[in-house]
Design a protein around this motif. Structure first.
Motif, PDB file in Angstrom:
ATOM      1  N   MET A 136      -2.154   0.076 -35.713  1.00 45.83           N
ATOM      2  CA  MET A 136      -1.144   0.476 -36.683  1.00 45.83           C
ATOM      3  C   MET A 136       0.063  -0.465 -36.618  1.00 45.83           C
ATOM      4  O   MET A 136       0.516  -0.965 -37.650  1.00 45.83           O
ATOM      5  N   GLU A 191       2.070   4.800 -45.747  1.00 48.87           N
ATOM      6  CA  GLU A 191       1.581   5.972 -45.036  1.00 48.87           C
ATOM      7  C   GLU A 191       0.462   5.591 -44.088  1.00 48.87           C
ATOM      8  O   GLU A 191      -0.341   4.715 -44.380  1.00 48.87           O
ATOM      9  N   VAL A 192       0.434   6.270 -42.937  1.00 49.47           N
ATOM     10  CA  VAL A 192      -0.686   6.130 -42.003  1.00 49.47           C
ATOM     11  C   VAL A 192      -1.192   7.527 -41.690  1.00 49.47           C
ATOM     12  O   VAL A 192      -0.391   8.457 -41.521  1.00 49.47           O
ATOM     13  N   ARG A 193      -2.507   7.690 -41.635  1.00 50.08           N
ATOM     14  CA  ARG A 193      -3.076   8.937 -41.139  1.00 50.08           C
ATOM     15  C   ARG A 193      -4.035   8.624 -39.997  1.00 50.08           C
ATOM     16  O   ARG A 193      -4.744   7.626 -40.033  1.00 50.08           O
ATOM     17  N   VAL A 194      -4.015   9.511 -39.011  1.00 46.86           N
ATOM     18  CA  VAL A 194      -4.967   9.414 -37.916  1.00 46.86           C
ATOM     19  C   VAL A 194      -5.810  10.684 -37.956  1.00 46.86           C
ATOM     20  O   VAL A 194      -5.241  11.792 -37.941  1.00 46.86           O
ATOM     21  N   VAL A 195      -7.128  10.543 -38.059  1.00 43.28           N
ATOM     22  CA  VAL A 195      -8.004  11.715 -38.086  1.00 43.28           C
ATOM     23  C   VAL A 195      -9.107  11.551 -37.047  1.00 43.28           C
ATOM     24  O   VAL A 195      -9.354  10.451 -36.547  1.00 43.28           O
TER      25      VAL A 195
END
Lengths: 241, 241
Positions: free
Chosen positions: A25, A41-45
């Protein structure tokens, strides 16, 4: 033209459990800022099919560019490619072009190209491969989604390939020479080579195999002929490669 | 009872631009894993009202617990508290309890409690304050959303306060002694103190003010009387504080 907007999707239980600290990131944020791409935007899943598909669909419709990292290795929990296919409603299977790349690689290493490793050749129909000069298993681009590896050295190499295309330039081509000497041994002649070919990007990625240190020297540029000429010079410099 | 599920919302342009590398996500992931809270998703968004409110509403309805970090400082782009109020449809203004904490703090420092700093006392109606033993400005809990600072030492102190409540325990209370000596100077007697009060958590947070090094010694525990006794002993140990 205004800057393209972008989002990143980091996929992996190991980040959310704290076992691994994500490095991609921060790397992508810095590269995007340098090149005028606006990371919003960053998403961690986790490695969960519904979570990945939902996040992919939300991000790819909201932003110009989406980069994913992680989940494209050989184990059962590497489901990113299948999730991307599902999100786009595309067919996916082991694809000939990716299969050929990996098959040649494992043959040259004297390793078995087994069923687990063949997972890494699963590519959705309609996707374009992203070059992996470090460990061969390719990423891919499906419309505005760029699917990359989680291993930082591979992620960084894939970002380098794709970045120029995001800002209206030509994609960078790359060629790799595998030199069976450690980086300390080759640093001096490699430094001179990089100065001689300063119009190209010259990188070195160390590896260790069967206890021996080696270096993957990666040369990148937009002009194929210029790249070929550089590789001839590089092979002359390291004839043992 | 199964483990509570959780999500984290990281707020801040400086993370997405790559200027700052986020450290709080990895810290929270490790703490949650240690304490049996199941972190399922992280989102990073910019200092944008719509982006923050949308992410808050998505996460707070999908998970048992939401932790936010960042955007609760004194500058115009610190809008997290107002966004939380908007997400919950709650009224927000400078609140007396938070105002009193900060007013006393700035008086003791001989600093002006100006309008910018008063922003840090904006707390939505119905929220409970989260203790900030490092720099006083509180976080807050609004239903299942825990709003914490972005500065890692403050974030970590707030996580320590809130964690026991997430797993069914009592919230940790804390008291702080501000010792005007560097950590190297106090480490030995403080180590002995921590062994004497091994049922409490004893932490030290260095600070620098007007060129002088000092240490905020924070003692945490669930039992107020035991904490009071420890603070008496601590003040005897560092009478200059």
């Amino acid at each position: 033209m205004s800057n393209p907007t972008a989002a990143m999707l980091v996929i992996g239980d190991e980040i959310l459990s704290g076992r691994t600290r994500d490095a991609n990131m921060h790397y992508l944020a810095q590269e995007f800022t340098k090149h005028g791409v606006d990371l919003r935007e960053v998403r961690v899943v986790s490695d969960d099919r519904a979570a990945i598909v939902d996040a992919l669909n939300a991000l790819r419709s909201a932003y110009d560019v989406v980069v994913t990292s992680g989940g494209i290795g050989p184990t059962h929990d590497d489901i990113t490619a299948d999730c991307v296919a599902e999100a786009f409603g595309a067919h996916i299977d082991v694809r000939d072009d990716a299969y050929a790349l990996l098959d040649a690689h494992y043959k040259s290493q004297g390793k078995e190209f087994n069923t687990a490793r063949q997972r890494m050749a699963r590519i959705p129909d309609g996707a374009t491969l992203i070059d992996n000069p470090v460990s061969i298993a390719p990423g891919f681009t499906m419309e505005n989604v760029h699917v990359m590896a989680g291993v930082p050295s591979v992620f960084q190499a894939m970002v380098a390939s794709v970045l120029p295309t995001l800002t209206g330039g030509a994609p960078l081509l790359s060629q790799t020479l595998r030199v069976q000497r450690g980086e300390g041994d080759i640093a001096e002649p490699l430094g001179q080579f990089a100065r001689d070919y300063s119009d190209l990007q010259v990188g070195s990625y160390p590896y260790q195999q069967d206890g021996v240190y080696g270096s993957n020297v990666v040369v990148r540029g937009a002009d194929a002929a210029r790249l070929d000429a550089a590789m001839v010079a590089l092979r002359a410099l390291f004839p043992e490669a």
